[in-house]
Write an enzyme that holds these catalytic residues in place. Structure first.
Site, short mmCIF file in Angstrom:
data_model
loop_
_atom_site.label_atom_id
_atom_site.label_comp_id
_atom_site.label_asym_id
_atom_site.label_seq_id
_atom_site.Cartn_x
_atom_site.Cartn_y
_atom_site.Cartn_z
N LYS A 82 30.56 43.69 57.47
CA LYS A 82 31.03 44.00 59.00
C LYS A 82 30.59 42.76 59.86
O LYS A 82 29.48 42.21 59.68
CB LYS A 82 30.29 45.29 59.37
CG LYS A 82 31.38 46.24 60.61
CD LYS A 82 32.23 46.75 59.96
CE LYS A 82 33.30 47.40 61.17
NZ LYS A 82 34.50 48.16 60.72
N VAL A 186 44.48 54.56 66.71
CA VAL A 186 44.73 55.45 65.49
C VAL A 186 45.05 56.97 66.01
O VAL A 186 45.93 57.74 65.80
CB VAL A 186 43.32 55.59 64.53
CG1 VAL A 186 43.53 56.55 63.66
CG2 VAL A 186 43.22 54.07 64.02
#
Length: 365
Positions: A82, A186
């Site tokens: 990440k 989302v």
């Protein structure tokens, strides 16, 4: 944080943690590579105005480990990593900043591939692509997978249906109330699907314009951000930032299940144990929200083979992930263990098996 990086519980045997600074563009970035046992580390890039570099480091370490587990549970040939860019995504972005970020990624030699995440758009990733090949989630070209949000939402939606079958013995969501926290990329797609399946929605978001728009098309009730924990709902769907399941919110949430798209929903692992003891079904976040990274993985496959993005491959992988989710729910009941521990065990076993195989091959060479 502990005295040093290695003392932090979040360090969790990371393979590498890299800090990058570019004076000219103001880039301050941290890339964490948790594991490359299953393949190159892949995970999104978050741009956030962290209060301190220690906070940024803690966030990237937790998210990076989460990606290792997410990619393993989704059975992808990718490790976990990440990256975070420290700064205000509304005021401090520039094309030059993302090109500098791309150059920084080149220094990792393909050990880590970045994609979009909170505060970073596909346009930003396209800018970084001008300086590096080590980014995924592009809009253009035969390999491009585009916005992963619809596929993430589809996985969370199917998981919600699986939970409804298990708890309420029904094949749709008619008569169920779902509290949706966050209706951005989302959450917005998810709300549409939940509404279509018959759910009554109560929702919140800090972006009031987007909230009003999504609520209007899904006949949803709007509440203030902090009030979402107190609403009477059957399912709580956290779809914003992480750690919303914590000691301050637990007693306020009356839902029988938690199924949402946010990463790192449990503030600490013991929260998962408390939910389990209270009879609340927790759908492990990195299992149910794995659709987006599956979508990105198809782009990685196309890049490596010189082929094109393959929607049918994405569907097969998503279906397999949903089978794994059902397995987790089954085992949680049969073994009398919290779902998050079952999911972790599956991920850890897959990562260990890949690492052992890698070590054997190196020995043989």
């Amino acid at each position: 944080m502990g005295k040093t990086l290695f003392d932090s519980p979040s360090f969790a045997n990371h393979e590498g943690v890299h800090a990058f600074h570019d004076e000219k563009t103001g880039l301050k970035a941290i890339v964490a590579v948790h594991s490359t046992a299953r393949g190159p580390a892949v995970g999104g890039t978050r741009m956030w105005n962290y209060a301190s570099s220690a906070e940024a480091l803690e966030d990237v370490l937790r998210l990076s480990k989460g990606m290792s587990y997410k990619n393993a549970v989704a059975d992808l040939e990718m490790g976990g990593g990440k990256s975070v860019i420290i700064g205000d995504s509304r005021t401090q972005k520039s094309p030059e900043l993302f090109r500098a970020f791309g150059r920084a990624l080149n220094g990792l030699g393909g050990n880590y591939y970045a994609a979009e995440d909170v505060g970073v758009s596909v346009e930003d990733i396209a800018e970084a692509r001008k300086a590096t090949e080590y980014v995924l989630g592009l809009k253009d070209g035969p390999e491009a997978s585009g916005d992963p949000s619809p596929v993430t939402a589809e996985g969370v939606y199917r998981s919600t249906l699986a939970v409804a079958r298990r708890l309420w013995k029904q094949d749709d969501l008619t008569g169920l109330t779902i509290a949706v926290q966050g209706v951005g990329h989302v959450g917005g797609y998810l709300a549409d699907k939940l509404h279509k399946a018959g759910a009554k929605l109560i929702m919140t978001d800090v972006n009031t314009a987007v909230l009003a728009e999504v609520a209007a098309r899904t006949d949803a009730e709007i509440v203030a951000p902090d009030a979402i924990y107190d609403v009477k709902a059957d399912i709580y769907a956290p779809c914003a930032l992480g750690a919303t399941l914590n000691l301050q919110t637990l007693d306020r949430i009356t839902a029988k299940a938690v199924v949402g798209a946010a990463n790192n929903q449990l503030a600490t692992p013991d929260i998962g144990q408390i939910l389990f003891e209270r009879g609340v079904l927790y759908a492990p976040d990195y299992v149910v929200n794995g659709g987006g990274i599956i979508n990105v993985a198809s782009e990685m496959n196309a890049r490596q083979s010189g082929g094109a993005y393959d929607a049918s491959w994405v569907e097969r992988k998503l279906s397999r992930l949903m089978d794994t989710f059902e397995e987790i729910l089954e085992r949680s009941v049969s073994e009398n263990k919290p779902t998050h521990l079952i999911a972790d065990a599956i991920a850890e076993a897959r990562i260990k098996a890949a690492g052992d195989l890698k070590a054997e091959l190196l020995k043989a060479a």
